[in-house]
Enzyme design. Structure first.
Site, PDB file in Angstrom:
ATOM      1  N   ARG A 186      93.526-112.704 -17.003  1.00 51.07           N
ATOM      2  CA  ARG A 186      93.635-112.713 -18.520  1.00 51.07           C
ATOM      3  C   ARG A 186      93.444-113.752 -19.421  1.00 51.07           C
ATOM      4  O   ARG A 186      92.913-114.652 -19.518  1.00 51.07           O
ATOM      5  CB  ARG A 186      94.286-111.278 -19.762  1.00 51.07           C
TER       6      ARG A 186
ATOM      7  N   LYS B 100      95.819 -86.990 -18.532  1.00 53.31           N
ATOM      8  CA  LYS B 100      96.195 -85.758 -19.947  1.00 53.31           C
ATOM      9  C   LYS B 100      94.601 -85.282 -20.470  1.00 53.31           C
ATOM     10  O   LYS B 100      93.885 -86.474 -21.273  1.00 53.31           O
ATOM     11  CB  LYS B 100      97.076 -86.167 -20.641  1.00 53.31           C
TER      12      LYS B 100
ATOM     13  N   GLY C 124      93.527 -99.717 -18.648  1.00 51.72           N
ATOM     14  CA  GLY C 124      94.482-100.093 -17.839  1.00 51.72           C
ATOM     15  C   GLY C 124      93.937 -99.068 -16.238  1.00 51.72           C
ATOM     16  O   GLY C 124      94.000 -99.974 -15.277  1.00 51.72           O
TER      17      GLY C 124
ATOM     18  N   GLY D  51      94.003-100.244 -24.807  1.00 52.75           N
ATOM     19  CA  GLY D  51      93.994 -99.860 -26.408  1.00 52.75           C
ATOM     20  C   GLY D  51      92.721-100.015 -26.759  1.00 52.75           C
ATOM     21  O   GLY D  51      92.180 -98.514 -27.283  1.00 52.75           O
TER      22      GLY D  51
END
Ligand code: AMP
Length: 398
Positions: free
Chosen positions: A38, A198, A355, A378
């Site tokens: 980052r 999921k 991620g 996100g």
């Protein structure tokens, strides 16, 4: 593509106090930064503004502190960033008030200053107008280079854009350009590969994608839910059986939108959820009742490779199997290497993010070969869901 947001090309930063929102939320262990990715990403924007004679004032959050907490100070991160950019970076122990004002007032052109964790003030996450006004006093313009925080309407990620002239930094610009090429104005045909554990965490994403892409590969644990919904016995595999109706609805929506759904046609099954546990490939009519599907099978991998060959653009999120446990990383690794090869050959634009996806591509050794890999978690997912990101909306030319 037409540019819809302002960038550093649209402003003369010389002599200006530039409030630069960056992502410094790096992993730390024992006071040391363990992954510099980052910091390396924000380096070009910092050095460009400094080289052009601007005063660079860095704003960032770190962790999730409840009030002021020395364990979540940005001071060691600022020191690591200084090493990455090979320039000194000053530090102010607060992001507003006299401490910040005096530090900014003492700056000369080209200097770089990092302000303390914005989340030491709870007003940051509330996007509190008085706090935004305090931050705004410190700068002449606001540059947002933190795509990964752009799904949050916080004071430093969004609020400032209403108070000061707002611009995208170079990292934000690169991210928006890459994402635009992948879903907003892509070269067709477009394929999406969606994996992961999921369905429940990715319903909005799947529903948005079926309207936008020509083919959707579904893998990972979430494919089990789809297979179960279609009446395939899946043994003890991870699945959300209560979401069978949702899975069928997504398949119907895909049909209506002419999006081909590519589900596994065979599976690698093991009897223990552990690395190197004995496993076999089975057809869907023969999954053992006490077995667990931990990866897509060899025929499925061939189908996915063929689907990648048919595509001009690929968007990828989520591993196709339990990739942390070899050999159940095989489907993910083979598909990732194939996508990388097509990209290198100039036949594919490939964009990946989220991620675990970045970790999986690194494991396959191909993250550097993709056209663009987003390190945003996100924000990348919300973008894939088709949601407007507040920190991006505020940069748009209206
Ligand atoms: P996500 O965060 O939703 O992208 O899910 C990633 C996780 O899904 C990883 O930890 C994988 O190990 C896990 N996963 C993928 N496929 C399977 C599977 N077939 N069974 C169990 N876990 C899986």
């Amino acid at each position: 593509m037409t540019k819809t947001f302002r960038t550093l090309d649209d402003v003369d930063v010389k002599g200006k106090r530039v409030l630069l929102r960056v992502d410094l939320n790096v992993p730390m262990e024992n006071g040391r930064v363990t992954d510099l990715t980052r910091l390396e990403r924000v380096a070009p924007t910092i050095t460009e503004i400094s080289d052009k004679g601007g005063k660079v004032i860095l704003l960032a959050h770190f962790g999730r502190p409840r009030g002021r907490d020395p364990r979540e100070s940005l001071k060691p991160v600022a020191a690591a960033l200084a090493e990455v950019i090979k320039r000194p970076i000053g530090f102010a122990a607060d992001c507003i008030g006299d401490v910040a004002k005096q530090a900014v007032a003492a700056m000369k052109d080209r200097e770089i200053l990092c302000l303390e964790n914005t989340r030491f003030h709870q007003e940051e996450e509330k996007n509190d107008p008085a706090f935004v006004a305090e931050l705004a006093k410190l700068g002449d313009i606001w540059v947002n280079d933190a795509f990964s925080a752009a799904h949050r309407a916080h004071a430093s990620t969004e609020g400032l854009g209403h108070k000061l002239p707002a611009y995208a930094g170079r990292t934000m610009q690169a991210e928006l350009d890459a994402l635009g090429k992948a879903l907003e104005a892509p070269t067709k045909p477009v394929i999406a590969i969606i994996g992961g554990a999921k369905v429940s965490t990715k319903i909005d994403l799947l529903e948005n994608l079926v309207r936008k892409v020509d083919a959707l590969v579904i893998g990972g644990g979430m494919a089990n839910t789809f297979l179960h919904a279609q009446g395939v016995p899946i043994g003890k595999s991870l699945a959300e059986k209560d979401l069978a109706a949702t899975a069928l609805r997504i398949i119907e929506k895909a049909d209506a939108a002419n999006c081909a759904i590519i589900l596994p046609v065979d599976a690698v099954v093991a009897f223990h959820f552990a690395a190197h546990s004995p496993s076999h490939a089975y057809g869907l009519d023969a999954i053992p009742p006490d077995g667990m599907i931990l990866d897509v099978g060899p025929q499925s991998i061939e189908r996915i490779r063929a689907a990648i060959d048919d595509a001009a653009t690929l968007v990828w999120n989520g591993p196709l199997g339990a990739f942390e446990m070899p050999p159940f990383d095989r489907g993910t690794v083979v598909a990732a290497r194939h996508a990388a090869e097509r990209t290198r050959a100039g036949k594919l634009i490939s964009v990946a993010g989220g991620g675990d996806t970045v970790a999986a591509l690194n494991q396959a050794g191909v993250a550097g070969d993709f056209t663009y890999v987003s390190t945003a978690g996100g924000a990348f997912l919300e973008w894939m869901e088709g949601k407007p990101l507040p920190g991006v909306e505020v940069l748009k030319i209206t």
